[in-house]
Design an enzyme around this catalytic site. Sequence first.
Site, PDB file in Angstrom:
ATOM      1  N   GLY A 188       0.820  -1.211   0.000  1.00  0.00           N
ATOM      2  CA  GLY A 188       0.000   0.000   0.000  1.00  0.00           C
ATOM      3  C   GLY A 188       0.851   1.258   0.000  1.00  0.00           C
ATOM      4  O   GLY A 188       1.597   1.515   0.941  1.00  0.00           O
ATOM      5  N   VAL A 191      -0.854   7.142   2.380  1.00  0.00           N
ATOM      6  CA  VAL A 191      -0.130   8.052   3.279  1.00  0.00           C
ATOM      7  C   VAL A 191       0.655   7.265   4.324  1.00  0.00           C
ATOM      8  O   VAL A 191       1.851   7.499   4.548  1.00  0.00           O
ATOM      9  CB  VAL A 191      -1.129   9.006   3.974  1.00  0.00           C
ATOM     10  CG1 VAL A 191      -0.418   9.895   4.961  1.00  0.00           C
ATOM     11  CG2 VAL A 191      -1.883   9.836   2.943  1.00  0.00           C
ATOM     12  N   ILE A 192      -0.014   6.289   4.971  1.00  0.00           N
ATOM     13  CA  ILE A 192       0.631   5.550   6.069  1.00  0.00           C
ATOM     14  C   ILE A 192       1.790   4.712   5.543  1.00  0.00           C
ATOM     15  O   ILE A 192       2.882   4.715   6.118  1.00  0.00           O
ATOM     16  CB  ILE A 192      -0.428   4.679   6.803  1.00  0.00           C
ATOM     17  CG1 ILE A 192      -1.430   5.601   7.522  1.00  0.00           C
ATOM     18  CG2 ILE A 192       0.226   3.731   7.792  1.00  0.00           C
ATOM     19  CD1 ILE A 192      -2.611   4.886   8.146  1.00  0.00           C
ATOM     20  N   ALA A 327      -7.328  13.030  11.782  1.00  0.00           N
ATOM     21  CA  ALA A 327      -7.566  13.428  13.170  1.00  0.00           C
ATOM     22  C   ALA A 327      -8.248  14.794  13.245  1.00  0.00           C
ATOM     23  O   ALA A 327      -9.179  14.986  14.032  1.00  0.00           O
ATOM     24  CB  ALA A 327      -6.236  13.456  13.918  1.00  0.00           C
ATOM     25  N   HIS A 451      10.061  38.310   4.915  1.00  0.00           N
ATOM     26  CA  HIS A 451      11.178  37.840   4.109  1.00  0.00           C
ATOM     27  C   HIS A 451      12.394  37.616   5.005  1.00  0.00           C
ATOM     28  O   HIS A 451      12.676  38.454   5.855  1.00  0.00           O
ATOM     29  CB  HIS A 451      11.530  38.874   3.036  1.00  0.00           C
ATOM     30  CG  HIS A 451      12.756  38.492   2.254  1.00  0.00           C
ATOM     31  ND1 HIS A 451      12.716  37.523   1.269  1.00  0.00           N
ATOM     32  CD2 HIS A 451      14.038  38.910   2.340  1.00  0.00           C
ATOM     33  CE1 HIS A 451      13.934  37.387   0.767  1.00  0.00           C
ATOM     34  NE2 HIS A 451      14.751  38.221   1.396  1.00  0.00           N
TER      35      HIS A 451
HETATM   36  P1  FAD Z   1      -9.507   6.655  16.925  1.00  0.00           P
HETATM   37  O1  FAD Z   1      -8.301   7.495  17.044  1.00  0.00           O
HETATM   38  O2  FAD Z   1      -9.374   5.323  16.277  1.00  0.00           O
HETATM   39  O3  FAD Z   1     -10.077   6.487  18.407  1.00  0.00           O
HETATM   40  C1  FAD Z   1     -11.190   5.714  18.708  1.00  0.00           C
HETATM   41  C2  FAD Z   1     -11.092   5.285  20.160  1.00  0.00           C
HETATM   42  O4  FAD Z   1     -12.321   4.702  20.538  1.00  0.00           O
HETATM   43  C3  FAD Z   1     -10.032   4.229  20.416  1.00  0.00           C
HETATM   44  O5  FAD Z   1      -9.322   4.539  21.581  1.00  0.00           O
HETATM   45  C4  FAD Z   1     -10.834   2.937  20.593  1.00  0.00           C
HETATM   46  O6  FAD Z   1     -10.185   2.010  21.445  1.00  0.00           O
HETATM   47  C5  FAD Z   1     -12.093   3.489  21.239  1.00  0.00           C
HETATM   48  N1  FAD Z   1     -13.286   2.668  21.052  1.00  0.00           N
HETATM   49  C6  FAD Z   1     -13.758   2.093  19.915  1.00  0.00           C
HETATM   50  N2  FAD Z   1     -14.910   1.443  20.162  1.00  0.00           N
HETATM   51  C7  FAD Z   1     -15.171   1.626  21.478  1.00  0.00           C
HETATM   52  C8  FAD Z   1     -16.216   1.184  22.341  1.00  0.00           C
HETATM   53  N3  FAD Z   1     -17.254   0.473  21.881  1.00  0.00           N
HETATM   54  N4  FAD Z   1     -16.144   1.535  23.644  1.00  0.00           N
HETATM   55  C9  FAD Z   1     -15.128   2.279  24.126  1.00  0.00           C
HETATM   56  N5  FAD Z   1     -14.126   2.712  23.354  1.00  0.00           N
HETATM   57  C10 FAD Z   1     -14.156   2.388  22.058  1.00  0.00           C
HETATM   58  N6  FAD Z   1      -4.304  11.503  10.848  1.00  0.00           N
HETATM   59  C11 FAD Z   1      -3.924  12.786  10.734  1.00  0.00           C
HETATM   60  O7  FAD Z   1      -4.778  13.679  10.681  1.00  0.00           O
HETATM   61  N7  FAD Z   1      -2.599  13.129  10.677  1.00  0.00           N
HETATM   62  C12 FAD Z   1      -1.617  12.199  10.721  1.00  0.00           C
HETATM   63  O8  FAD Z   1      -0.434  12.525  10.681  1.00  0.00           O
HETATM   64  C13 FAD Z   1      -1.988  10.842  10.845  1.00  0.00           C
HETATM   65  N8  FAD Z   1      -1.051   9.878  10.907  1.00  0.00           N
HETATM   66  C14 FAD Z   1      -1.426   8.586  11.086  1.00  0.00           C
HETATM   67  C15 FAD Z   1      -0.441   7.607  11.153  1.00  0.00           C
HETATM   68  C16 FAD Z   1      -0.771   6.291  11.344  1.00  0.00           C
HETATM   69  C17 FAD Z   1       0.314   5.250  11.424  1.00  0.00           C
HETATM   70  C18 FAD Z   1      -2.152   5.921  11.484  1.00  0.00           C
HETATM   71  C19 FAD Z   1      -2.545   4.494  11.719  1.00  0.00           C
HETATM   72  C20 FAD Z   1      -3.143   6.883  11.400  1.00  0.00           C
HETATM   73  C21 FAD Z   1      -2.791   8.222  11.197  1.00  0.00           C
HETATM   74  N9  FAD Z   1      -3.757   9.228  11.089  1.00  0.00           N
HETATM   75  C22 FAD Z   1      -3.374  10.521  10.923  1.00  0.00           C
HETATM   76  C23 FAD Z   1      -5.198   8.936  11.170  1.00  0.00           C
HETATM   77  C24 FAD Z   1      -5.728   9.257  12.569  1.00  0.00           C
HETATM   78  O9  FAD Z   1      -5.020   8.497  13.514  1.00  0.00           O
HETATM   79  C25 FAD Z   1      -7.214   8.980  12.636  1.00  0.00           C
HETATM   80  O10 FAD Z   1      -7.883   9.701  11.625  1.00  0.00           O
HETATM   81  C26 FAD Z   1      -7.773   9.395  13.983  1.00  0.00           C
HETATM   82  O11 FAD Z   1      -7.127   8.729  15.030  1.00  0.00           O
HETATM   83  C27 FAD Z   1      -9.282   9.123  14.047  1.00  0.00           C
HETATM   84  O12 FAD Z   1      -9.755   9.587  15.256  1.00  0.00           O
HETATM   85  P2  FAD Z   1     -11.043   8.935  15.933  1.00  0.00           P
HETATM   86  O13 FAD Z   1     -11.182   9.595  17.268  1.00  0.00           O
HETATM   87  O14 FAD Z   1     -12.179   8.960  15.000  1.00  0.00           O
HETATM   88  O15 FAD Z   1     -10.683   7.393  16.151  1.00  0.00           O
HETATM   89  P1  AMP Z   2      -4.720   4.367   2.007  1.00  0.00           P
HETATM   90  O1  AMP Z   2      -6.142   3.894   1.887  1.00  0.00           O
HETATM   91  O2  AMP Z   2      -4.506   5.780   1.563  1.00  0.00           O
HETATM   92  O3  AMP Z   2      -4.129   4.076   3.355  1.00  0.00           O
HETATM   93  O4  AMP Z   2      -3.861   3.519   0.976  1.00  0.00           O
HETATM   94  C1  AMP Z   2      -3.853   2.111   0.942  1.00  0.00           C
HETATM   95  C2  AMP Z   2      -3.312   1.669  -0.424  1.00  0.00           C
HETATM   96  O5  AMP Z   2      -3.160   0.246  -0.445  1.00  0.00           O
HETATM   97  C3  AMP Z   2      -4.235   2.040  -1.590  1.00  0.00           C
HETATM   98  O6  AMP Z   2      -3.521   2.844  -2.494  1.00  0.00           O
HETATM   99  C4  AMP Z   2      -4.600   0.672  -2.199  1.00  0.00           C
HETATM  100  O7  AMP Z   2      -4.682   0.741  -3.611  1.00  0.00           O
HETATM  101  C5  AMP Z   2      -3.442  -0.229  -1.781  1.00  0.00           C
HETATM  102  N1  AMP Z   2      -3.786  -1.675  -1.772  1.00  0.00           N
HETATM  103  C6  AMP Z   2      -4.945  -2.234  -1.347  1.00  0.00           C
HETATM  104  N2  AMP Z   2      -4.906  -3.604  -1.514  1.00  0.00           N
HETATM  105  C7  AMP Z   2      -3.691  -3.914  -2.055  1.00  0.00           C
HETATM  106  C8  AMP Z   2      -3.041  -5.129  -2.474  1.00  0.00           C
HETATM  107  N3  AMP Z   2      -3.616  -6.348  -2.352  1.00  0.00           N
HETATM  108  N4  AMP Z   2      -1.784  -5.060  -2.994  1.00  0.00           N
HETATM  109  C9  AMP Z   2      -1.165  -3.857  -3.117  1.00  0.00           C
HETATM  110  N5  AMP Z   2      -1.734  -2.678  -2.756  1.00  0.00           N
HETATM  111  C10 AMP Z   2      -2.974  -2.681  -2.226  1.00  0.00           C
END
Ligand code: FAD
Ligand code: AMP
Length: 475
Positions: A188, A191-192, A327, A451
């Site tokens: 994939g 972004v991640i 986020a 600047h």
């Molecule tokens: P989450 O952060 O997933 O939080 C949900 C919480 O609810 C969790 O703690 C979960 O345990 C809890 N929960 C779920 N169901 C229940 C339940 N039934 N009862 C009690 N608790 C529950 N986004 C950015 O904007 N910038 C970035 O740089 C960025 N980098 C990222 C890097 C990585 C490696 C990853 C994986 C994601 C990244 N994201 C980034 C995406 C971002 O983390 C998510 O968009 C964001 O965390 C979503 O927030 P949320 O509160 O909706 O959900």
């Molecule tokens: P994102 O949804 O931005 O985190 O990106 C995930 C990426 O994984 C997308 O660009 C998908 O096209 C790619 N992807 C999904 N399934 C597969 C797969 N089986 N092999 C290679 N790439 C994949």
Amino acid sequence: MTDTYDVIVIGGGPAGYPGAIRAGQNGLSVACIDDWKNLDGGHAFGGTCLNAGCIPSKALLESSELVHRAREEFAVHGIKLAGIEVDLKQMQARKAGIVKASTQGILALFKAAKVAGLPGHGRLLPGRKVEYTGLDGNKTVLTAKHVILASGSVPTPLKSAPVNGREIIDSWGALELGSVPKRLGVIGAGVIGLELGSVWRRLGSEVVVLEALDAFLPMADGQVAKEALKHFKKQGLDVRLGAKVSGASVKDGVVEVAYTDAKGPQTLAVDRLVVAIGRRPQTLALLAEGTGVTLDERGFIKVDDECRTGAENVWAVGDCVRGPMLAHKGKEEGVMVADLIAGHHGEVNYKTVPSVIYTAPEIAWVGLTEEQVKASGRPYKVGQFPFLASGRARAMESTAGFVKLIAASDDDEVLGVHIIGPMAGELIAEAVLAMEYSASSEDLQRTIHAHPTLSEALHEAALAADKKAIDFPNR
Ligand code: FAD
Ligand code: AMP
């Protein structure tokens, strides 16, 4: 703990906890239930973002970029360093410290806003009752006037490459590696995948990124995506497009990945494989029968523009609902809902949600891409300015990339800004503000920029849209 609240938020990530805090600021009684489990089994608020996403990834991106700069760029500044060594244990400890400080900070914020933070699981029952299962397993039924669902998302699994937590890992596993893999595969090129691939590439791994689509970063402006791919390849990220993974098996600690590309079936041997094919909404054990909350065909909780689920006084925000999984998008939704509940004005302008990819060069954009504007049929003009022509970027030795501004030819409204280059994620804030206020490119042209700063590149791009750039020949 009382058992009746004005608002109960289920989920304490960046969508849920800001919603809870704003509800508290609005004078409402609030509880925020969160069931995040850390690798050591302990609980922390903050969800994916603070514990396993935005924050730890940015910590490692920063550290690994410093390693890269020390190795590749310090010499040109006249700084000679001998024998640069990476202490990965210390790097990981720094990251863990940042995560801990951030997640513990939420407890202080909850205290200040009088939010009851309840670690454990929440399940919505009919009639705005919530079954709360504490960490000790005890169940209590709580009642609320309003419930905000903010249960977030989890990594999408790939059937043909099941995560085993050792050789085949998800994004969280890729943030926790204790040694630098010699060969790292990433499935994939989203972004991640690109951010994590960059971290380990800079720390010395040979990185191959397999991407099923033929297009690279299809959601970004085409010109930016092209520029990004050029730089990533130069850095040694082996991005293979049109490569669809069909299987992965582990033998003697080595992962054999099977994929198909335009030339037919291929194999790849790596020491660690990161599955980063996207994220899916988390609604496991969240909704009892008869709540009236419904899911769409992809598993997202259905909501309207104001995050109402359709069940009376039940709202949903963040990654568990439609829209970009970011986020800051979730945060704005959480705050909007808390304000609407309190009878205040609340709204999210989905047209100005910025996107940032924290690679080097950094990539950020807001609004429409050139491809989208072209497809809309609206006449437009483009202004572009390369960081090569920025005095500040030259002084920083960071001249890769450019700023591209797209404005309507008819009324000069800024329709999109696309940045690839140093601090793009910071620079985009000015464009977001401009678009929030429906600025024209002339508004940006007439705004004074200090600047020498990187922000002058946006100023010059706005000028270039009318062929008035000062510091670079207009195209
Ligand atoms: P989450 O952060 O997933 O939080 C949900 C919480 O609810 C969790 O703690 C979960 O345990 C809890 N929960 C779920 N169901 C229940 C339940 N039934 N009862 C009690 N608790 C529950 N986004 C950015 O904007 N910038 C970035 O740089 C960025 N980098 C990222 C890097 C990585 C490696 C990853 C994986 C994601 C990244 N994201 C980034 C995406 C971002 O983390 C998510 O968009 C964001 O965390 C979503 O927030 P949320 O509160 O909706 O959900
Ligand atoms: P994102 O949804 O931005 O985190 O990106 C995930 C990426 O994984 C997308 O660009 C998908 O096209 C790619 N992807 C999904 N399934 C597969 C797969 N089986 N092999 C290679 N790439 C994949």
